[in-house]
Design a protein around this motif. Structure first.
Motif, PDB file in Angstrom:
ATOM      1  N   ARG A   1      41.264  52.546 122.378  1.00  0.00           N
ATOM      2  CA  ARG A   1      40.661  53.400 121.360  1.00  0.00           C
ATOM      3  C   ARG A   1      39.306  53.937 121.832  1.00  0.00           C
ATOM      4  NH1 ARG A   1      40.770  52.880 115.082  1.00  0.00           N
ATOM      5  NH2 ARG A   1      42.249  51.200 115.304  1.00  0.00           N
ATOM      6  N   GLY A   2      38.532  53.039 122.447  1.00  0.00           N
ATOM      7  CA  GLY A   2      37.178  53.408 122.834  1.00  0.00           C
ATOM      8  C   GLY A   2      37.123  54.422 123.955  1.00  0.00           C
ATOM      9  N   LEU A   3      38.071  54.350 124.871  1.00  0.00           N
ATOM     10  CA  LEU A   3      37.972  55.225 126.041  1.00  0.00           C
ATOM     11  C   LEU A   3      38.860  56.450 125.975  1.00  0.00           C
ATOM     12  CD1 LEU A   3      37.570  52.790 129.041  1.00  0.00           C
ATOM     13  CD2 LEU A   3      35.989  54.534 128.287  1.00  0.00           C
ATOM     14  N   THR A   4      39.818  56.479 125.065  1.00  0.00           N
ATOM     15  CA  THR A   4      40.666  57.671 125.011  1.00  0.00           C
ATOM     16  C   THR A   4      40.337  58.530 123.804  1.00  0.00           C
ATOM     17  OG1 THR A   4      42.358  56.605 123.705  1.00  0.00           O
ATOM     18  CG2 THR A   4      42.564  56.438 126.087  1.00  0.00           C
ATOM     19  N   PHE A   5      39.328  58.124 123.044  1.00  0.00           N
ATOM     20  CA  PHE A   5      38.879  58.912 121.903  1.00  0.00           C
ATOM     21  C   PHE A   5      40.034  59.201 120.947  1.00  0.00           C
ATOM     22  CE2 PHE A   5      36.708  60.504 125.809  1.00  0.00           C
ATOM     23  CZ  PHE A   5      35.638  59.657 125.719  1.00  0.00           C
ATOM     24  N   GLY A   6      40.909  58.241 120.782  1.00  0.00           N
ATOM     25  CA  GLY A   6      41.995  58.404 119.822  1.00  0.00           C
ATOM     26  C   GLY A   6      43.117  59.318 120.273  1.00  0.00           C
TER      27      GLY A   6
ATOM     28  N   VAL B   1      30.508  55.110 120.402  1.00  0.00           N
ATOM     29  CA  VAL B   1      30.309  54.276 119.219  1.00  0.00           C
ATOM     30  C   VAL B   1      30.690  55.048 117.960  1.00  0.00           C
ATOM     31  CG1 VAL B   1      28.560  53.166 117.786  1.00  0.00           C
ATOM     32  CG2 VAL B   1      28.542  52.831 120.251  1.00  0.00           C
ATOM     33  N   ILE B   2      30.153  56.262 117.826  1.00  0.00           N
ATOM     34  CA  ILE B   2      30.449  57.061 116.635  1.00  0.00           C
ATOM     35  C   ILE B   2      31.942  57.351 116.553  1.00  0.00           C
ATOM     36  CG2 ILE B   2      30.083  59.304 115.532  1.00  0.00           C
ATOM     37  CD1 ILE B   2      27.234  59.217 116.506  1.00  0.00           C
ATOM     38  N   TRP B   3      32.506  57.686 117.708  1.00  0.00           N
ATOM     39  CA  TRP B   3      33.922  58.008 117.732  1.00  0.00           C
ATOM     40  C   TRP B   3      34.777  56.825 117.283  1.00  0.00           C
ATOM     41  CZ3 TRP B   3      36.486  62.337 118.046  1.00  0.00           C
ATOM     42  CH2 TRP B   3      37.856  62.218 118.113  1.00  0.00           C
ATOM     43  N   MET B   4      34.505  55.652 117.850  1.00  0.00           N
ATOM     44  CA  MET B   4      35.306  54.469 117.487  1.00  0.00           C
ATOM     45  C   MET B   4      35.148  54.131 116.015  1.00  0.00           C
ATOM     46  SD  MET B   4      34.980  51.808 120.650  1.00  0.00           S
ATOM     47  CE  MET B   4      36.131  50.617 119.986  1.00  0.00           C
ATOM     48  N   LEU B   5      33.885  54.121 115.550  1.00  0.00           N
ATOM     49  CA  LEU B   5      33.644  53.785 114.150  1.00  0.00           C
ATOM     50  C   LEU B   5      34.342  54.789 113.237  1.00  0.00           C
ATOM     51  CD1 LEU B   5      29.871  52.840 114.294  1.00  0.00           C
ATOM     52  CD2 LEU B   5      31.790  51.287 113.903  1.00  0.00           C
TER      53      LEU B   5
ATOM     54  N   LEU C   1      31.752  66.220 116.219  1.00  0.00           N
ATOM     55  CA  LEU C   1      32.331  65.091 116.953  1.00  0.00           C
ATOM     56  C   LEU C   1      32.708  65.490 118.378  1.00  0.00           C
ATOM     57  CD1 LEU C   1      34.658  63.080 114.581  1.00  0.00           C
ATOM     58  CD2 LEU C   1      32.966  62.161 116.147  1.00  0.00           C
ATOM     59  N   MET C   2      33.332  66.639 118.508  1.00  0.00           N
ATOM     60  CA  MET C   2      33.734  67.094 119.835  1.00  0.00           C
ATOM     61  C   MET C   2      32.512  67.334 120.716  1.00  0.00           C
ATOM     62  SD  MET C   2      36.870  67.105 119.633  1.00  0.00           S
ATOM     63  CE  MET C   2      37.841  68.197 120.567  1.00  0.00           C
TER      64      MET C   2
ATOM     65  N   MET D   1      30.851  61.283 108.422  1.00  0.00           N
ATOM     66  CA  MET D   1      31.925  62.090 108.980  1.00  0.00           C
ATOM     67  C   MET D   1      33.293  61.694 108.434  1.00  0.00           C
ATOM     68  SD  MET D   1      30.724  62.253 112.889  1.00  0.00           S
ATOM     69  CE  MET D   1      29.409  63.341 113.406  1.00  0.00           C
ATOM     70  N   ALA D   2      33.468  60.386 108.195  1.00  0.00           N
ATOM     71  CA  ALA D   2      34.778  59.922 107.757  1.00  0.00           C
ATOM     72  C   ALA D   2      35.012  60.180 106.267  1.00  0.00           C
ATOM     73  CB  ALA D   2      34.941  58.438 108.070  1.00  0.00           C
ATOM     74  N   PHE D   3      33.969  60.027 105.447  1.00  0.00           N
ATOM     75  CA  PHE D   3      34.203  60.084 104.003  1.00  0.00           C
ATOM     76  C   PHE D   3      33.708  61.355 103.338  1.00  0.00           C
ATOM     77  CE2 PHE D   3      34.086  55.495 104.946  1.00  0.00           C
ATOM     78  CZ  PHE D   3      35.416  55.254 104.659  1.00  0.00           C
ATOM     79  N   ASP D   4      32.889  62.104 104.029  1.00  0.00           N
ATOM     80  CA  ASP D   4      32.410  63.342 103.425  1.00  0.00           C
ATOM     81  C   ASP D   4      32.391  64.438 104.479  1.00  0.00           C
ATOM     82  OD1 ASP D   4      31.596  64.849 101.351  1.00  0.00           O
ATOM     83  OD2 ASP D   4      29.931  63.532 100.780  1.00  0.00           O
ATOM     84  N   PRO D   5      33.565  64.703 105.084  1.00  0.00           N
ATOM     85  CA  PRO D   5      33.570  65.649 106.197  1.00  0.00           C
ATOM     86  C   PRO D   5      33.277  67.074 105.716  1.00  0.00           C
ATOM     87  CG  PRO D   5      35.804  65.042 105.608  1.00  0.00           C
ATOM     88  CD  PRO D   5      34.906  64.230 104.740  1.00  0.00           C
TER      89      PRO D   5
END
Lengths: 278, 313
Positions: free
Chosen positions: A270-275, A157-161, A110-111, A98-102
């Motif tokens: 970061r983990g609980l507010t989803f950025g 986990v996915i969101w934070m990473l 993600l949502m 998701m991060a490098f080949d969106p």
């Protein structure tokens, strides 16, 4: 300006003292639990021994006898550890992609993943019991609890990473591609070493969430895979007879996690507010 | 293998796992909500197993909405609990974040002390508060009130002021296991646990506030209150919304605290009611579950929109 500095000198001392007082009030219940764990059950309920008493370790020494503490603790360690590892094994490749080949759909995926986190667990309580008990036969097994804990934390986990990976310049990964590194090699030799701090704090936070989970671990276990949440929940009303031993077992259950929590308070945001809060 | 298909392949396991996790149990709930499904029905044994022939249409929804005696109470109580917690945590969180967001001696330790409650497992939180702190006889609540009564009794022996204190009745400590008060116990313990979360978020947000803007305001002669009102408050609007929404999602499904404080006695919320239905009337449990999903989705929609706006930058 001089007047401002002078008038704030007293003010500053006042606010500092207030901050300390409030912080101590907030910590007091935890302090009280630890404090009471060193009293005998008899002393713990007597007002005359509120602060003056002979400290004893018997509550800790008898934890196995009184509560079978280690059986529950080992279950907590096993389920939380493997659920965290599984979530990372599934989450790292997904977040990498998701991060490098969106693609056009990455944002929607993600949502959608986050939205699964928001479903109320109670709504699927009976189907889960039915499926695991009558259909799959995995009720009250470590396997089941590991899978469930992994699934409820996977979106986070996915969101934070994802947010950590996005901070790595794309060029570094691209350069690896040019050199003919395989995808697995990219993840293992370039990505994980670079995002090591992010991966570690994600793991730590996930472990804490797994450890503290108190809905599925209580409802989907009876004895075999029962965790510390289940143990404490089962001793909900000691009627004052066992404050000492209950404090000791509670301290043992939450102490290590609070210390771990101190190390990842920054990542918690970061983990609980989803950025959404930066 | 084409260049595009690999990334899709890498996220497949995660997508499939979450898809199963979301769809399978939820579609079962949806199905059960439309059939008669009662586990202990001796009168109609055919209702004890799920089957399409037991189709009930919207009957379970009707039952839950209009006949189940606790449904509206549970909804109301859920909202009361969640609303109270939100107000308390946001107000306390804002005040504490401002207080801690300066440099002062021991700031690191203060922060560590403040954040600690968030990492206490909910079961321990509930057992600790309801027994050792709030219990009207053996807890600190009872001991403190006892002490107060003793002081007042002592004052009664003094001349002049004694006659004043003689009029005072003995204070009776509040019991938090009673029908009317067990919700307060839940509110207190969850507020204690989640205020640190609000503090953390607000602090993070305060630190990203534009300092140069603030300094310019000071030079322009703006006082502390107007700086707070015109600069800080607008800046905090977003984090407040986030704190409110995330907590709503978590607290709408509170369970362990409700169970431990009073076994839901007089203090049911929606998840607890669903749990009660689930021991027998699965149809009703499922219909109530669908309501819970709808409520959670309304909140989630707003939250996700906010997250989405911020996501790609």
């Amino acid at each position: 300006m001089a007047t401002i500095t002078q008038s704030t000198k007293f003010g500053s001392a006042f606010w500092t003292v207030l901050a300390w007082v409030i912080a101590l009030i907030f910590f007091f219940p935890i302090f009280w639990m630890i404090f009471t764990s060193f009293k005998t059950d008899a002393d713990a309920v007597k007002p005359e021994f509120l602060f003056k008493f002979t400290p004893t370790l018997e509550n800790y020494l008898n934890m196995t006898e009184n509560y079978d503490y280690w059986r529950f603790a080992i279950n907590s360690v096993i389920t939380s550890t493997f659920a965290t590892l599984l979530a990372l094994v599934v989450g790292i490749p997904a977040a990498y992609a998701m991060a490098f080949d969106p693609s056009r759909h990455t944002k929607d995926i993600l949502m959608w993943m986050l939205s699964t986190k928001m479903l109320p667990a109670a709504a699927v309580l009976y189907p889960m019991t039915f499926l695991t008990k009558n259909f799959l036969g995995v009720f009250d097994t470590h396997f089941l609890i590991i899978i469930v804990l992994c699934l409820i934390n996977l979106p986070i986990v996915i969101w934070m990473l994802f947010t950590y990976f996005k901070e790595i310049p794309k060029e570094i990964i691209e350069a690896g591609k040019m050199d003919g590194v395989t995808t697995w090699g990219e993840i293992k030799d370039i990505l994980i070493p670079l995002a090591w701090g992010g991966v570690a704090s994600t793991a730590l936070l996930t472990f804490i969430f797994c450890w503290n989970e108190a809905y599925w671990t209580v409802r989907l276990t009876t004895t075999e895979a029962a965790t510390l949440s289940k143990l404490i929940e089962g001793n909900r009303a000691p009627e004052g007879l066992f404050f000492g031993r209950l404090s000791a077992v509670s301290t043992a259950a939450v102490g290590p996690i609070i210390v771990l929590g101190w190390f990842c308070q920054k990542q918690l945001v970061r983990g609980l507010t989803f950025g959404a809060v930066k | 293998m084409s260049k595009r298909s690999l990334p899709r392949l890498l996220q497949t396991p995660a997508v499939i796992m979450l898809l199963l996790w979301m769809l399978v149990p939820l579609s079962m709930t949806l199905y059960f909500s439309f059939i008669r499904y009662v586990l202990n029905s001796t009168r109609r044994p055919e209702w004890t197993t799920p089957a399409l022939s037991n189709w009930r249409g919207f009957g379970n929804y009707e039952y839950v909405l209009f006949n189940a005696k606790d449904f509206w109470f549970a909804v109301q109580n859920s909202l009361f609990i969640v609303g109270s917690i939100l107000v308390l945590t946001v107000v306390l969180g804002l005040a504490l974040a401002m207080l801690v967001n300066r440099s002062f001696p021991g700031r690191g330790i203060v922060r560590v002390l403040l954040i600690s409650p968030f990492f206490v497992m909910p079961a321990v939180n509930a057992v600790l508060w309801i027994n050792m702190i709030l219990d009207p006889v053996l807890g600190l609540n009872g001991i403190a009130v006892d002490g107060l009564n003793n002081i007042i009794a002592g004052l009664k022996d003094f001349p002049v002021i004694g006659s004043f204190f003689a009029m005072w009745p003995d204070i009776v400590p509040m019991s938090f296991r009673a029908t009317q008060t067990s919700a307060y116990a839940v509110i207190i313990m969850v507020t204690w646990q989640w205020t640190p979360f609000a503090v953390l978020i607000f602090m993070t947000s305060l630190q990203s506030e534009d300092e140069s803007q603030k300094e310019a305001a000071i030079l322009d002669g703006a006082n502390a209150w107007s700086r707070f009102r015109n600069l800080t408050v607008p800046h905090l609007g977003r984090p407040i919304a986030i704190v409110v929404m995330i907590q709503s999602i978590f607290h709408l499904s509170l369970y362990a605290e409700i169970e431990i404080v009073s076994r839901g006695n007089g203090n049911k919320n929606l998840p607890y009611l669903i749990g009660e239905f689930s021991s027998n009337n699965i149809g009703a449990a499922s219909a109530a579950g669908i309501f819970a999903v709808i409520v959670a989705n309304i909140v989630a929609l707003f939250l996700l929109r906010m997250v989405g706006k911020n996501m790609m930058d």
